[in-house]
Design a protein around this motif. Structure first.
Motif, PDB file in Angstrom:
ATOM      1  N   VAL A 143      32.126  48.426  35.874  1.00  0.00           N
ATOM      2  CA  VAL A 143      32.248  46.978  36.080  1.00  0.00           C
ATOM      3  C   VAL A 143      31.643  46.662  37.441  1.00  0.00           C
ATOM      4  O   VAL A 143      31.951  47.348  38.425  1.00  0.00           O
ATOM      5  CB  VAL A 143      33.743  46.559  36.068  1.00  0.00           C
ATOM      6  N   ALA A 144      30.794  45.638  37.499  1.00  0.00           N
ATOM      7  CA  ALA A 144      30.197  45.272  38.790  1.00  0.00           C
ATOM      8  C   ALA A 144      30.909  44.019  39.298  1.00  0.00           C
ATOM      9  O   ALA A 144      31.448  43.258  38.507  1.00  0.00           O
ATOM     10  CB  ALA A 144      28.717  44.993  38.611  1.00  0.00           C
ATOM     11  N   GLY A 145      30.910  43.827  40.582  1.00  0.00           N
ATOM     12  CA  GLY A 145      31.487  42.578  41.107  1.00  0.00           C
ATOM     13  C   GLY A 145      32.372  42.817  42.299  1.00  0.00           C
ATOM     14  O   GLY A 145      32.783  43.954  42.554  1.00  0.00           O
ATOM     15  N   PRO A 146      32.663  41.724  43.020  1.00  0.00           N
ATOM     16  CA  PRO A 146      33.500  41.862  44.223  1.00  0.00           C
ATOM     17  C   PRO A 146      34.946  42.188  43.863  1.00  0.00           C
ATOM     18  O   PRO A 146      35.415  41.849  42.771  1.00  0.00           O
ATOM     19  CB  PRO A 146      33.405  40.471  44.874  1.00  0.00           C
ATOM     20  N   THR A 147      35.633  42.836  44.806  1.00  0.00           N
ATOM     21  CA  THR A 147      37.061  43.126  44.606  1.00  0.00           C
ATOM     22  C   THR A 147      37.867  41.937  45.136  1.00  0.00           C
ATOM     23  O   THR A 147      37.324  41.049  45.809  1.00  0.00           O
ATOM     24  CB  THR A 147      37.501  44.370  45.398  1.00  0.00           C
ATOM     25  N   HIS A 181      41.490  47.574  42.548  1.00  0.00           N
ATOM     26  CA  HIS A 181      41.645  47.680  41.093  1.00  0.00           C
ATOM     27  C   HIS A 181      41.479  46.329  40.408  1.00  0.00           C
ATOM     28  O   HIS A 181      41.815  46.177  39.228  1.00  0.00           O
ATOM     29  CB  HIS A 181      43.008  48.279  40.736  1.00  0.00           C
ATOM     30  N   LEU A 182      40.992  45.347  41.170  1.00  0.00           N
ATOM     31  CA  LEU A 182      40.782  44.000  40.629  1.00  0.00           C
ATOM     32  C   LEU A 182      39.359  43.583  40.939  1.00  0.00           C
ATOM     33  O   LEU A 182      39.031  43.277  42.081  1.00  0.00           O
ATOM     34  CB  LEU A 182      41.731  43.031  41.348  1.00  0.00           C
ATOM     35  N   LEU A 183      38.521  43.570  39.921  1.00  0.00           N
ATOM     36  CA  LEU A 183      37.126  43.193  40.127  1.00  0.00           C
ATOM     37  C   LEU A 183      36.882  41.837  39.479  1.00  0.00           C
ATOM     38  O   LEU A 183      37.483  41.516  38.443  1.00  0.00           O
ATOM     39  CB  LEU A 183      36.193  44.247  39.524  1.00  0.00           C
ATOM     40  N   PHE A 184      35.993  41.058  40.108  1.00  0.00           N
ATOM     41  CA  PHE A 184      35.711  39.688  39.622  1.00  0.00           C
ATOM     42  C   PHE A 184      34.225  39.558  39.291  1.00  0.00           C
ATOM     43  O   PHE A 184      33.482  38.901  40.025  1.00  0.00           O
ATOM     44  CB  PHE A 184      36.129  38.658  40.690  1.00  0.00           C
ATOM     45  N   PRO A 185      33.792  40.148  38.167  1.00  0.00           N
ATOM     46  CA  PRO A 185      32.361  40.091  37.848  1.00  0.00           C
ATOM     47  C   PRO A 185      31.879  38.678  37.560  1.00  0.00           C
ATOM     48  O   PRO A 185      30.685  38.409  37.683  1.00  0.00           O
ATOM     49  CB  PRO A 185      32.227  40.980  36.605  1.00  0.00           C
ATOM     50  N   HIS A 186      32.780  37.782  37.156  1.00  0.00           N
ATOM     51  CA  HIS A 186      32.356  36.415  36.813  1.00  0.00           C
ATOM     52  C   HIS A 186      32.778  35.394  37.861  1.00  0.00           C
ATOM     53  O   HIS A 186      32.904  34.200  37.551  1.00  0.00           O
ATOM     54  CB  HIS A 186      32.888  36.027  35.428  1.00  0.00           C
ATOM     55  N   GLY A 187      33.056  35.849  39.076  1.00  0.00           N
ATOM     56  CA  GLY A 187      33.373  34.925  40.161  1.00  0.00           C
ATOM     57  C   GLY A 187      34.872  34.701  40.303  1.00  0.00           C
ATOM     58  O   GLY A 187      35.661  35.092  39.448  1.00  0.00           O
TER      59      GLY A 187
END
Ligand SMILES: Nc1ncnc2c1ncn2[C@@H]1O[C@H](COP(=O)(O)OP(=O)(O)O)[C@@H](O)[C@H]1O
Ligand SMILES: [Mg+2]
Length: 406
Positions: free
Chosen positions: A132-136, A249-255
């Protein structure tokens, strides 16, 4: 210094073995596809590595005997030949840690409104998930500190979907007692072994004698109080918890306004505030390890305050509110002591993930916070009166690092 009678394991030998297991398992799962091992992702619990299989970006994970790499390397389960033999037996048991994690990820993935890293395969003790890509969550808090309360609330709201009847009917949820904050604390700190563990903290991680001694002293005082304070009444209807809820453990790929993707669950039943306690404990440690721009740290802590007050308001009776808050702070401080002591006892050769590198330079601030926090818990006063001074000591810890950005 006390002699350590246990065999120390080699990090290089362990890592080479884990990488070989990943490669062999990937080839067996996806015959004919090219397998390329990528970057190693530091972890205190498992060996984790990027892997590309025929153009699909995956993350592979290996657990040895379900124990942390720190314990394993310190020789807690014997020398390397003993660990290898035990691992062969461990992997045939249906209850191996990663087997349970795969089941949990699948169950969560079937729950409407919950997103998780999907399981790509499980073989030979190696769990593969889609990358999964994205900011934590920590990245988002640092970027938009004013929205901290909303972000924290939205995470906790999304997780409510874990409570039945959202989970598939009849599903049996395998548990992960290995990740329980209270049980981990008791296992590490109890008795003579706990005392020895505390006396050896920082041996390979804190080169400054004074800092090491002072850190041990402060953590020791906190542990002694928490040993007494941790036994709080348990809820009659325990909630199903994520079990390892932390910003990474919490990624926000969609913002930030879309749903987060959850990683690495350790599902278990317990007190509803436990996930929140771990989330706040780890959020603060990230703040201490990598201070954001001046003022942002203060805003994030104000957001934590607003978020907690809002949770408390949702409870009906004053006595229930008070117990919830007490349990929150007790679990928060236990988790902070657990993870800080793990970092401090890790062999120097083990690469540590964020927030460890920055945090190991701030152990006095962490020690002062857990000492002060446990002293407050020890006062015979309603918790709602102790929350403001506790929050003030959190602000003080954050302020003490604000001028020290590296
Ligand atoms: N599917 C994934 N997508 C993106 N990053 C991941 C994924 N799985 C793991 N990671 C990264 O690797 C780190 C360690 O993996 P994790 O599953 O949490 O292992 P551990 O059980 O050792 O904590 C995570 O905190 C996260 O940063
Ligand atoms: Mg993890």
């Amino acid at each position: 210094m006390t002699a350590n009678p246990r065999p120390q394991l080699s990090v290089d030998v362990l890592f080479a073995d884990a990488a070989a297991r990943i490669e062999a398992s990937a080839r067996a799962l996806w015959p004919g596809l090219p397998v390329r091992l990528g970057a190693h992702l530091p972890s205190v619990t498992c060996y984790v590595q990027h892997v590309d299989v025929g153009g699909r970006a995956l993350v592979a994970k290996v657990s040895y005997l379900g124990v942390s790499l720190v314990s394993l390397l310190r020789g807690v389960r014997g020398d390397w030949p003993t660990v290898r033999a035990a691992q062969a037996a461990y992997l045939t048991a249906p209850s191996a840690l990663l087997e349970r994690e795969a089941t949990q990820l699948r169950l969560m993935g079937q729950t409407p409104g919950l997103d998780v890293a999907s399981v790509a395969g499980l073989r030979g003790g190696v769990l593969f998930t889609d990358r999964v890509a994205g900011p934590t969550l920590a990245d988002l808090l640092a970027a938009a500190p004013k929205h901290s309360a909303e972000l924290l609330s939205s995470v906790v709201c999304t997780l409510r979907r874990l409570q039945s009847p959202a989970l598939p009917r009849g599903a049996t949820v395998p548990q992960t007692p290995e990740r329980g904050v209270g049980p981990v604390f008791a296992r590490k700190m109890r008795g003579a072994a706990g005392q020895l563990y505390l006396r050896q903290l920082g041996e390979e991680r804190l080169p400054d004698d004074q800092v090491r001694e002072q850190t041990r002293l402060l953590l020791g005082m906190a542990v002694e109080r928490l040993m007494r304070l941790r036994k709080l009444p348990q809820p009659r209807c325990p909630a199903l918890l994520h079990g390892d809820l932390k910003p990474e453990h919490l990624l926000f790929p969609h913002g930030p306004s879309a749903r987060p993707v959850f990683l690495d669950p350790g599902l278990q039943y317990g007190s509803g505030c436990t996930d929140t306690a771990k989330l706040l404990s780890r959020t603060l440690l990230h703040l201490l390890a990598a201070p954001p721009a001046p003022g942002a740290g203060r805003e994030i802590v104000e957001g934590i305050d607003a978020f907690v007050r809002d949770q408390v308001r949702g409870l009906v009776r004053a006595a229930v509110q008070d117990l919830w808050l007490r349990q929150l702070v007790t679990t928060w401080l236990m988790d902070t002591v657990n993870i800080t002591s793990s970092y401090l006892s890790a062999p120097a050769a083990l690469p540590l993930p964020a927030p460890a590198p920055g945090l190991l330079e701030r152990t006095l601030a962490v020690g002062a916070l857990v000492e002060r926090g446990t002293a407050l818990l020890d006062e015979q006063q309603p918790m709602r009166r102790l929350w403001p001074p506790f929050l003030e000591s959190v602000q003080a810890a954050v302020r003490s690092g604000a001028g020290a950005e590296r």
